[in-house]
Design a protein around this motif. Structure first.
Motif, PDB file in Angstrom:
ATOM      1  N   ARG A 195       0.835  -1.202   0.000  1.00  0.00           N
ATOM      2  CA  ARG A 195       0.000   0.000   0.000  1.00  0.00           C
ATOM      3  C   ARG A 195       0.873   1.256   0.000  1.00  0.00           C
ATOM      4  N   LEU A 196       1.994   1.225   0.711  1.00  0.00           N
ATOM      5  CA  LEU A 196       2.913   2.369   0.711  1.00  0.00           C
ATOM      6  C   LEU A 196       3.463   2.644  -0.691  1.00  0.00           C
ATOM      7  N   LEU A 197       3.582   1.590  -1.476  1.00  0.00           N
ATOM      8  CA  LEU A 197       4.083   1.733  -2.849  1.00  0.00           C
ATOM      9  C   LEU A 197       2.955   2.037  -3.835  1.00  0.00           C
ATOM     10  N   GLY A 198       1.725   2.089  -3.344  1.00  0.00           N
ATOM     11  CA  GLY A 198       0.604   2.455  -4.203  1.00  0.00           C
ATOM     12  C   GLY A 198      -0.166   1.292  -4.795  1.00  0.00           C
ATOM     13  N   TYR A 199      -0.051   0.094  -4.197  1.00  0.00           N
ATOM     14  CA  TYR A 199      -0.724  -1.092  -4.747  1.00  0.00           C
ATOM     15  C   TYR A 199      -1.659  -1.713  -3.716  1.00  0.00           C
ATOM     16  N   ASP A 200      -2.857  -2.051  -4.164  1.00  0.00           N
ATOM     17  CA  ASP A 200      -3.870  -2.659  -3.311  1.00  0.00           C
ATOM     18  C   ASP A 200      -3.928  -4.159  -3.593  1.00  0.00           C
ATOM     19  N   LEU A 201      -3.547  -4.954  -2.603  1.00  0.00           N
ATOM     20  CA  LEU A 201      -3.525  -6.408  -2.765  1.00  0.00           C
ATOM     21  C   LEU A 201      -4.676  -7.083  -2.015  1.00  0.00           C
ATOM     22  N   THR A 202      -5.711  -6.319  -1.700  1.00  0.00           N
ATOM     23  CA  THR A 202      -6.846  -6.894  -0.979  1.00  0.00           C
ATOM     24  C   THR A 202      -7.875  -7.501  -1.926  1.00  0.00           C
ATOM     25  N   THR A 203      -7.805  -7.197  -3.227  1.00  0.00           N
ATOM     26  CA  THR A 203      -8.759  -7.730  -4.202  1.00  0.00           C
ATOM     27  C   THR A 203      -8.158  -8.960  -4.879  1.00  0.00           C
ATOM     28  N   PRO A 204      -8.964  -9.746  -5.609  1.00  0.00           N
ATOM     29  CA  PRO A 204      -8.400 -10.866  -6.378  1.00  0.00           C
ATOM     30  C   PRO A 204      -7.366 -10.373  -7.382  1.00  0.00           C
ATOM     31  N   GLN A 205      -6.350 -11.194  -7.614  1.00  0.00           N
ATOM     32  CA  GLN A 205      -5.261 -10.831  -8.530  1.00  0.00           C
ATOM     33  C   GLN A 205      -4.888 -12.066  -9.357  1.00  0.00           C
ATOM     34  N   SER A 206      -4.259 -11.789 -10.490  1.00  0.00           N
ATOM     35  CA  SER A 206      -3.673 -12.875 -11.285  1.00  0.00           C
ATOM     36  C   SER A 206      -2.297 -12.429 -11.749  1.00  0.00           C
ATOM     37  N   ILE A 207      -1.373 -13.380 -11.815  1.00  0.00           N
ATOM     38  CA  ILE A 207      -0.013 -13.044 -12.249  1.00  0.00           C
ATOM     39  C   ILE A 207       0.198 -13.528 -13.674  1.00  0.00           C
ATOM     40  N   ASP A 215     -17.873 -17.287  -4.644  1.00  0.00           N
ATOM     41  CA  ASP A 215     -17.184 -18.577  -4.739  1.00  0.00           C
ATOM     42  C   ASP A 215     -17.762 -19.514  -5.786  1.00  0.00           C
ATOM     43  N   GLN A 216     -18.771 -19.083  -6.536  1.00  0.00           N
ATOM     44  CA  GLN A 216     -19.336 -19.941  -7.568  1.00  0.00           C
ATOM     45  C   GLN A 216     -18.347 -20.083  -8.720  1.00  0.00           C
ATOM     46  N   SER A 217     -18.118 -21.315  -9.149  1.00  0.00           N
ATOM     47  CA  SER A 217     -17.107 -21.587 -10.179  1.00  0.00           C
ATOM     48  C   SER A 217     -17.455 -20.911 -11.500  1.00  0.00           C
ATOM     49  N   GLU A 218     -18.731 -20.722 -11.798  1.00  0.00           N
ATOM     50  CA  GLU A 218     -19.114 -20.085 -13.055  1.00  0.00           C
ATOM     51  C   GLU A 218     -18.607 -18.648 -13.117  1.00  0.00           C
ATOM     52  N   ASN A 219     -18.721 -17.932 -12.013  1.00  0.00           N
ATOM     53  CA  ASN A 219     -18.235 -16.558 -11.974  1.00  0.00           C
ATOM     54  C   ASN A 219     -16.720 -16.505 -12.139  1.00  0.00           C
ATOM     55  N   GLU A 220     -16.030 -17.460 -11.544  1.00  0.00           N
ATOM     56  CA  GLU A 220     -14.572 -17.499 -11.677  1.00  0.00           C
ATOM     57  C   GLU A 220     -14.181 -17.798 -13.117  1.00  0.00           C
ATOM     58  N   ARG A 221     -14.906 -18.704 -13.780  1.00  0.00           N
ATOM     59  CA  ARG A 221     -14.593 -19.004 -15.185  1.00  0.00           C
ATOM     60  C   ARG A 221     -14.826 -17.780 -16.070  1.00  0.00           C
ATOM     61  N   GLU A 222     -15.901 -17.046 -15.784  1.00  0.00           N
ATOM     62  CA  GLU A 222     -16.168 -15.835 -16.565  1.00  0.00           C
ATOM     63  C   GLU A 222     -15.039 -14.823 -16.399  1.00  0.00           C
ATOM     64  N   LEU A 223     -14.542 -14.698 -15.172  1.00  0.00           N
ATOM     65  CA  LEU A 223     -13.448 -13.763 -14.911  1.00  0.00           C
ATOM     66  C   LEU A 223     -12.164 -14.238 -15.591  1.00  0.00           C
ATOM     67  N   GLU A 224     -11.918 -15.553 -15.581  1.00  0.00           N
ATOM     68  CA  GLU A 224     -10.745 -16.118 -16.279  1.00  0.00           C
ATOM     69  C   GLU A 224     -10.834 -15.812 -17.774  1.00  0.00           C
ATOM     70  N   ASN A 225     -12.027 -15.994 -18.359  1.00  0.00           N
ATOM     71  CA  ASN A 225     -12.209 -15.731 -19.788  1.00  0.00           C
ATOM     72  C   ASN A 225     -12.032 -14.246 -20.102  1.00  0.00           C
ATOM     73  N   SER A 226     -12.546 -13.387 -19.225  1.00  0.00           N
ATOM     74  CA  SER A 226     -12.391 -11.945 -19.421  1.00  0.00           C
ATOM     75  C   SER A 226     -10.920 -11.544 -19.357  1.00  0.00           C
ATOM     76  N   LEU A 227     -10.196 -12.122 -18.398  1.00  0.00           N
ATOM     77  CA  LEU A 227      -8.763 -11.857 -18.267  1.00  0.00           C
ATOM     78  C   LEU A 227      -8.030 -12.268 -19.540  1.00  0.00           C
ATOM     79  N   TYR A 228      -8.350 -13.440 -20.048  1.00  0.00           N
ATOM     80  CA  TYR A 228      -7.697 -13.946 -21.264  1.00  0.00           C
ATOM     81  C   TYR A 228      -7.975 -13.016 -22.441  1.00  0.00           C
TER      82      TYR A 228
END
Length: 446
Positions: free
Chosen positions: A202-214, A270-283
């Motif tokens: 947070r001191l460096l300006g980054y919020d790591l409290t939300t979901p992230q992907s590397i 935590d529903q897997s469908e929402n996670e898949r949608e987010l994975e597809n959006s990320l891609y």
């Protein structure tokens, strides 16, 4: 003027010399002393003024005014524009006199370009502690406004600007080192308390409290001749800019041949469908990033071949090390199976994630040859037929169309496959075993 004579005036103009008309009884020795006294006192007064200005600039520097504050004071004091350029002569900073608008500076900034605007400049190089030129300091104004004082002031101001340059460089190096250390700790899990790590971020300006992907962008290992530092820098810069364009709040770190980024994503349940949608959006968003990188002009430099590995979404800070390992594995597996120049998502690799790490084990080889051996030993084209069968979900009409076979020919080949295997393709257990064996077959081909 008439007393001087035309010839004397022409000669003086040609030589840029002053002419002084003296009384007949004037003594040259006395005049010489007067001129020397005038020049010395004028120079002394000028240097005194320059020293006073330089002293004020040093005070501002010691008070932490920075390059901007020092230049703004100099611009106001001299009533001229102050311009700082880096070592490559790119304009870094401009300070305008009080109540005066900044200049629309030409690029490149040259004396000829300024002269067309009715302006001139005096410029001095800014020295570096590394015995190099760190940049350039310029005063810009109307030609009639410049005098001897300007050059002296610049000569005394450039060491002060050099100190600010050194401070800025040291500060940047410290901040960069702290950034790298914090980033490395996050992706490798080297911390005791998650709350402490999130506070550092947070001191460096980054919020790591939300979901992230590397994600990991990496130049192909085969690019051995891709050694130009400028080409590396340009590729790194492009990847970084496009990632920040798509995810303004992402955390990006560049290395010699790769760029690693932590991409923030919106919260989801935590529903897997929402996670898949987010994975597809990320891609899809990363596909746009790659397209824009490849669409940019390369300015004559070689464009490297690279790939991108995408880790699965980490719901919290503790999940980021796993996402990083998955991104690296996706790169390794994807390159092996599908080649360079692609996006390789760990979430989309499916069963290949298991098979890749079992490749070469005797159990995997035994399973492969027990399942497909009868076909491989008889006619390897039967394997292609079997792949088409599963690709079309057993639809013979679709198989005939895509594989350019007559329906009867396909029926014969499928019957022949069943005879060699000794089991019906309608058997669910056989279908599962064959599909896994075909994945192993694809893995072995690469």
């Amino acid at each position: 003027m008439e007393a001087l004579g035309a010839e004397a005036r022409d000669f003086a103009d040609q030589m840029h010399l002053p002419l002084i008309l003296l009384p007949l009884n004037a003594l040259l020795e006395e005049i010489e002393r007067e001129v020397i006294t005038f020049v010395v006192s004028f120079r002394g007064e000028t240097e005194r003024k320059a020293t006073e200005i330089a002293s004020q600039l040093m005070q501002l520097s010691l008070q932490g005014a920075g390059i901007q504050g020092v230049c703004e004071y100099l611009a106001t004091n001299r009533g001229k524009w102050v311009v700082i350029q880096d070592a490559d002569q790119h304009v870094r900073l401009q300070a305008a006199p009080a109540n005066v608008a900044p200049l629309a500076l030409p690029s490149p900034l040259t004396d000829e370009q300024l002269r067309r605007q009715g302006l001139v400049r005096v410029v001095e190089p800014i020295p570096s502690s590394r015995h190099e030129i760190a940049g350039y300091l310029s005063l810009i104004g109307n030609e009639s406004d410049f005098d001897y004082l300007e050059r002296i002031i610049l000569g005394q101001a450039t060491p002060i600007i050099a100190i600010e340059f050194a401070r800025e460089r040291d500060r940047t190096e410290v901040e960069s080192r702290y950034q790298v250390e914090a980033f490395t700790d996050v992706i490798q899990g080297h911390y005791q308390q998650p709350e402490e790590m999130m506070a550092r971020a947070r001191l460096l300006g980054y919020d790591l409290t939300t979901p992230q992907s590397i994600v990991v962008f990496e130049i192909s290992p085969g690019e051995h001749d891709f050694s130009s530092s400028s080409a590396h820098a340009q590729w790194n810069k492009r990847v970084r800019e496009e990632l920040l364009r798509e995810w303004p709040a992402c955390w990006v770190q560049s290395e010699a041949r790769r760029v690693i980024a932590i991409l923030p994503l919106p919260p989801f349940d935590d529903q897997s469908e929402n996670e898949r949608e987010l994975e597809n959006s990320l891609y899809s968003r990363l596909e746009r990033v790659v397209f824009r990188i490849s669409s940019q002009k390369n300015n004559g430099t070689a464009r490297p071949t690279y790939s991108c590995g995408i880790g699965r979404i980490a719901k919290n800070l503790q999940g980021l090390p796993l996402s990083f390992r998955e991104a690296q594995q996706a790169l390794e597996i994807g390159r092996r199976l599908f080649g360079e120049g692609n996006l390789h998502s760990f979430a989309r690799l499916g069963i290949y994630r298991l098979l890749f790490h079992l490749n070469g084990h005797s159990e995997l080889d035994d399973f492969y040859y027990e399942t497909l051996g009868p076909l491989l030993n008889n006619d390897s084209t039967y394997v292609e037929t079997l792949e088409g069968f599963f690709r079309c979900n057993g639809n013979l009409s679709e198989m005939a169309r895509t594989m350019h076979f007559h329906r009867n020919s396909l029926l014969y080949r499928l019957n022949r496959i069943e005879a060699l295997l000794g089991r019906s393709l309608e058997d669910p257990e056989l279908r599962l075993a064959l599909q896994i064996a075909l994945k192993i077959h694809h893995l072995k081909k690469h």
